[in-house]
Design an enzyme around this catalytic site. Structure first.
Site, mmCIF file in Angstrom:
data_model
loop_
_atom_site.group_PDB
_atom_site.id
_atom_site.type_symbol
_atom_site.label_atom_id
_atom_site.label_comp_id
_atom_site.label_asym_id
_atom_site.label_seq_id
_atom_site.Cartn_x
_atom_site.Cartn_y
_atom_site.Cartn_z
ATOM 1 N N GLY A 33 0.839 -1.200 0.000
ATOM 2 C CA GLY A 33 0.000 0.000 0.000
ATOM 3 C C GLY A 33 0.870 1.243 0.000
ATOM 4 O O GLY A 33 2.094 1.165 0.207
ATOM 5 N N LEU A 34 0.232 2.363 -0.217
ATOM 6 C CA LEU A 34 0.933 3.641 -0.277
ATOM 7 C C LEU A 34 1.632 3.978 1.038
ATOM 8 O O LEU A 34 1.275 3.437 2.096
ATOM 9 C CB LEU A 34 -0.070 4.763 -0.583
ATOM 10 N N SER A 35 2.587 4.891 0.980
ATOM 11 C CA SER A 35 3.193 5.435 2.193
ATOM 12 C C SER A 35 2.094 6.130 3.006
ATOM 13 O O SER A 35 1.314 6.908 2.451
ATOM 14 C CB SER A 35 4.278 6.447 1.793
ATOM 15 N N SER A 37 -0.453 4.582 4.302
ATOM 16 C CA SER A 37 -1.738 3.878 4.161
ATOM 17 C C SER A 37 -2.118 3.125 5.434
ATOM 18 O O SER A 37 -3.296 2.821 5.646
ATOM 19 C CB SER A 37 -1.678 2.898 2.979
ATOM 20 N N GLY A 38 -1.107 2.830 6.256
ATOM 21 C CA GLY A 38 -1.400 2.120 7.506
ATOM 22 C C GLY A 38 -0.861 0.692 7.537
ATOM 23 O O GLY A 38 -1.247 -0.093 8.410
ATOM 24 N N SER A 40 2.133 -0.646 8.401
ATOM 25 C CA SER A 40 2.819 -1.005 9.646
ATOM 26 C C SER A 40 1.865 -1.007 10.822
ATOM 27 O O SER A 40 1.911 -1.903 11.674
ATOM 28 C CB SER A 40 3.957 -0.027 9.940
ATOM 29 N N SER A 107 6.117 -1.791 -1.781
ATOM 30 C CA SER A 107 6.159 -2.747 -2.912
ATOM 31 C C SER A 107 5.122 -2.391 -3.978
ATOM 32 O O SER A 107 4.136 -3.102 -4.175
ATOM 33 C CB SER A 107 5.979 -4.190 -2.425
#
Lengths: 199, 199
Positions: A33-35, A37-38, A40, A107
């Site tokens: 997912g995008l930076s 996006s949640g 982690s 990724s």
């Protein structure tokens, strides 16, 4: 020379032995997912819930990989591919150790995620799409990266001036904007249970 | 945008949480010794006994590392150092995951083993010297390598035309020529118990 040396042989504990001891079917939960996006945050929440149930897990993310194993790598195309290659090889070792592995890396390219999936036996790669509108990611901006992109300090940033290729058929599709962290984590844990990765 | 997103935070399962769940003090058992000394055989026997006791372990050796994570590396000095660097970083991740890791690599140079030890907190690096006379290693020759060396097909072979630097103060000194595999494995498991790595 002791005669016992002549008959030395090798026998070993197998992946199946370790998985049985841990009462699970090992696999990697590949968060993409995008930076912002949640990835982690949700991966951590999933790990907490699994840990509470006694499930053996390990989370690979930028914090423990970029500053250790992959600290010699930069952000060129070649290094990006090598970065993911090493992460997938390490995931494979953790799967062999009988654990549920979680990885949290943007990724962005399908071909890269496909490469990881193909390295692993059927059923051991679980693609988790953390689907958050880029406006929401930018408003969260937990690392202040979007701000830097808008100020022109960062280029080739995923979702802004570099593509994010959404998974076409993710195993788990998590829409973070409609649910709380706990609900997103529960969706993933429920999937693991329904698919018999955990009991 | 859901208001719950604003307060998203990160909390995580720690090394200490995972070690507690596994009822052990995680560390790496770093096996060092000549080719044919019995590193893999004894490491496997130790792993079997630990597994029988329900202790979570993982063994890193040539079989699962050279053909995967480190398959891009050759045998130059630079690659040899990078090979051990990656193995130690991966060991560190497994320790962080709360496991007892075993590694079985010749690792002939003190400076290289020292580098691994220094990467880890006090007490997490356990040097296991598998001490077998080279004549015995050569008579076992499980991979037929000594034969190739004598035939001039392999050069820079540890113990023949490349140095093996014995550990000066190994944590565990295993003299394989005087004992059976089971006795050697028991010596190591006893040490782990006496030093409170396992209960």
């Amino acid at each position: 020379m002791s005669s016992s040396n002549v008959t030395w042989h090798s026998s070993s504990v197998s992946k199946s032995d370790r998985s049985s001891l841990n009462s699970l079917k090992p696999a990697v939960l590949w968060f993409t997912g995008l930076s912002g996006s949640g990835k982690s945050t949700i991966a951590n929440a999933v790990e907490q819930e699994l840990h509470r149930r006694g499930v053996r897990t390990y989370l690979l993310d930028g914090d423990n990989v970029r500053h250790g194993l992959n600290k010699d790598l930069g952000f060129s195309d070649e290094d990006r591919i090598e970065n993911l290659r090493r992460i997938s090889e390490v995931s494979k070792l953790f799967i062999d150790a009988g654990l549920l592995v979680l990885t949290a890396f943007i990724s962005p390219f399908r071909v890269d995620r496909q490469r990881v999936a193909e390295m692993l036996p059927e059923g051991e790669f679980i693609e988790v799409f953390i689907d958050t509108p880029i406006e929401v990611c930018e408003s969260r901006d937990p690392k202040g990266l979007y701000k830097k992109v808008r100020a022109g300090e960062i280029a080739n940033f995923t979702g802004i001036d570099s593509a994010y290729e959404e998974p076409t058929h993710p195993d788990i599709h998590v829409k973070t904007n409609d649910y709380s962290i706990e609900e997103c984590a529960a969706q993933i844990v429920d999937h693991l249970q329904a698919s018999h990765y955990i009991s």
